[in-house]
Write an enzyme that holds these catalytic residues in place. Structure first.
Site, PDB file in Angstrom:
ATOM      1  CB  SER A 251      -0.885   0.044   1.254  1.00 40.55           C
ATOM      2  OG  SER A 251      -1.852  -0.950   1.202  1.00 40.55           O
TER       3      SER A 251
ATOM      4  CE1 TYR B  11      -8.652  -5.080   1.369  1.00 38.21           C
ATOM      5  CE2 TYR B  11      -6.932  -5.995   2.773  1.00 38.21           C
ATOM      6  CZ  TYR B  11      -7.357  -5.071   1.845  1.00 38.21           C
ATOM      7  OH  TYR B  11      -6.481  -4.126   1.392  1.00 38.21           O
ATOM      8  CD  GLU B  12      -7.996  -6.526  -3.119  1.00 41.31           C
ATOM      9  OE1 GLU B  12      -8.216  -5.853  -4.135  1.00 41.31           O
ATOM     10  OE2 GLU B  12      -6.904  -7.057  -2.875  1.00 41.31           O
TER      11      GLU B  12
ATOM     12  CG  HIS C 299      -6.499   2.916   3.277  1.00 32.71           C
ATOM     13  ND1 HIS C 299      -5.530   1.924   3.360  1.00 32.71           N
ATOM     14  CD2 HIS C 299      -6.616   3.194   1.957  1.00 32.71           C
ATOM     15  CE1 HIS C 299      -5.099   1.630   2.136  1.00 32.71           C
ATOM     16  NE2 HIS C 299      -5.735   2.383   1.270  1.00 32.71           N
TER      17      HIS C 299
ATOM     18  CB  SER D  76      -0.662  -8.283   2.434  1.00 34.78           C
ATOM     19  OG  SER D  76       0.419  -7.492   2.897  1.00 34.78           O
TER      20      SER D  76
ATOM     21  CG  ASN E  61      -1.392   2.355  11.567  1.00 31.87           C
ATOM     22  OD1 ASN E  61      -1.140   1.950  10.434  1.00 31.87           O
ATOM     23  ND2 ASN E  61      -2.064   1.644  12.446  1.00 31.87           N
TER      24      ASN E  61
HETATM   25 CL1  6GU Z   1      -3.115  -1.171  12.466  1.00 35.21          CL
HETATM   26  N1  6GU Z   1      -3.665  -3.315  11.127  1.00 35.21           N
HETATM   27  C1  6GU Z   1      -3.683  -4.063  10.053  1.00 35.21           C
HETATM   28  N2  6GU Z   1      -4.273  -5.264  10.147  1.00 35.21           N
HETATM   29  N3  6GU Z   1      -3.144  -3.714   8.881  1.00 35.21           N
HETATM   30  C2  6GU Z   1      -2.561  -2.507   8.820  1.00 35.21           C
HETATM   31  C3  6GU Z   1      -2.514  -1.668   9.905  1.00 35.21           C
HETATM   32  C4  6GU Z   1      -3.096  -2.119  11.079  1.00 35.21           C
HETATM   33  N4  6GU Z   1      -1.865  -0.543   9.534  1.00 35.21           N
HETATM   34  C5  6GU Z   1      -1.516  -0.701   8.258  1.00 35.21           C
HETATM   35  N5  6GU Z   1      -1.946  -1.883   7.815  1.00 35.21           N
END
Ligand code: 6GU
Length: 287
Positions: free
Chosen positions: A35, A90-91, A259, A222, A245
């Protein structure tokens, strides 16, 4: 018994041959961009680009931040193939489908796969913007039956019960750490365990605490399925998480995962991440 989305060796070979008929590039390195990290693909020279929707059997990217292109070209003179955008469970795609590109990589001649992703930090020592070299994973969906290798096994790809204790190549991790030091990145380079969850909802506080206690340093949606399929067919694997994050682990916290924050942090660190990976590419040895 046949899975709904089962791709045979011949299906994979068909797609690999279809691609090779349209490009002279014979990649030995395959890269999967996470991403907001698709900029790496733009560094390739003499590009031959395929939109996922045009490639036989390929899924399409449905997530903002994932371009949905397979890019062939050279990175500092080395032939590479790069997925600009990946697929997630999840897609709504089956794990067989989301990992299909790894088998196509293999049949294209790829020997080393480099994967990147965006992840939430669980380790208290991690800060937003840190880059975690993945040394191991916890595949939550896989442990309860959603493993990409479920279904009949074709020995031309690999063995029925592949080893995963050496999934994340030690030499490549050392190489990455050395390059990070040379580039002056050591302050934000970490190493740790990546836990994959199904998504698309982010974790509850209790879920974040749970996976942290189980030994995970970062959590995402992923990479682990692709790693399993890549290792099954004998490719070397290196993977990085950009900590976009901090996972919320405290009931007093006002923070909320989203996101946009994930994509924003990607932008900030992307250039350094690209330099790290492209330098690695020039130093990976193949026989
Ligand atoms: Cl906090 N959780 C998940 N499952 N995927 C993420 C994320 C958090 N932050 C970026 N991708």
């Amino acid at each position: 018994f046949q899975l709904k989305d089962f791709y045979s060796y011949d299906d994979c070979k068909g797609t690999a041959d279809w691609l090779m008929a349209q490009t002279a590039v014979r990649p030995t390195i395959g890269i999967v961009c996470g991403s907001g990290l698709g900029g790496l693909a733009d560094m390739l020279k003499d590009q031959v680009v395929f939109n996922y929707k045009d490639i036989p059997d390929f899924p399409e990217s449905t997530v903002h931040g994932h371009a949905g292109r397979l890019v062939f070209g050279t990175l500092k003179g080395r032939p590479c193939v790069c997925m600009q955008g990946r697929f997630h469970q999840y897609e709504g795609y089956s794990i067989q489908k989301i990992t299909l590109p790894m088998r196509i990589f293999k049949l294209l001649g790829v020997q080393t796969v480099i994967l990147t992703n965006a992840a939430g930090g669980l380790n208290e020592d991690f800060k937003v913007g840190d880059v975690m070299i993945i040394k191991d994973h916890i595949n939550m969906p896989g442990m309860v039956g959603f493993n990409p290798l479920v279904g009949s096994n074709d020995n031309r790809f690999g063995v029925r019960f592949p080893c995963m204790s050496d999934a994340y190549d030690k030499e490549l991790r050392q190489l990455a750490m050395n390059i990070a030091q040379e580039l002056g990145y050591e302050d934000f380079m970490k190493e740790g365990v990546y836990c994959v969850v199904g998504g698309p909802s982010f974790e509850t506080i209790a879920e974040s605490r749970l996976v942290h206690r189980l030994g995970a340093d970062a959590v995402g949606m992923s990479t682990a399925p692709e790693v399993i399929v890549a290792r099954h067919c004998g490719m070397r694997v290196f993977a990085l998480s950009l900590i976009t994050n901090q996972s919320v682990m405290d009931y007093d916290s006002e923070e909320k995962a989203n996101h946009e924050e994930v994509l924003q942090t990607g932008k900030h660190r992307a250039e350094q991440l690209e330099r790290l990976v492209s330098t690695m590419v020039t130093r990976i040895e193949h026989n």
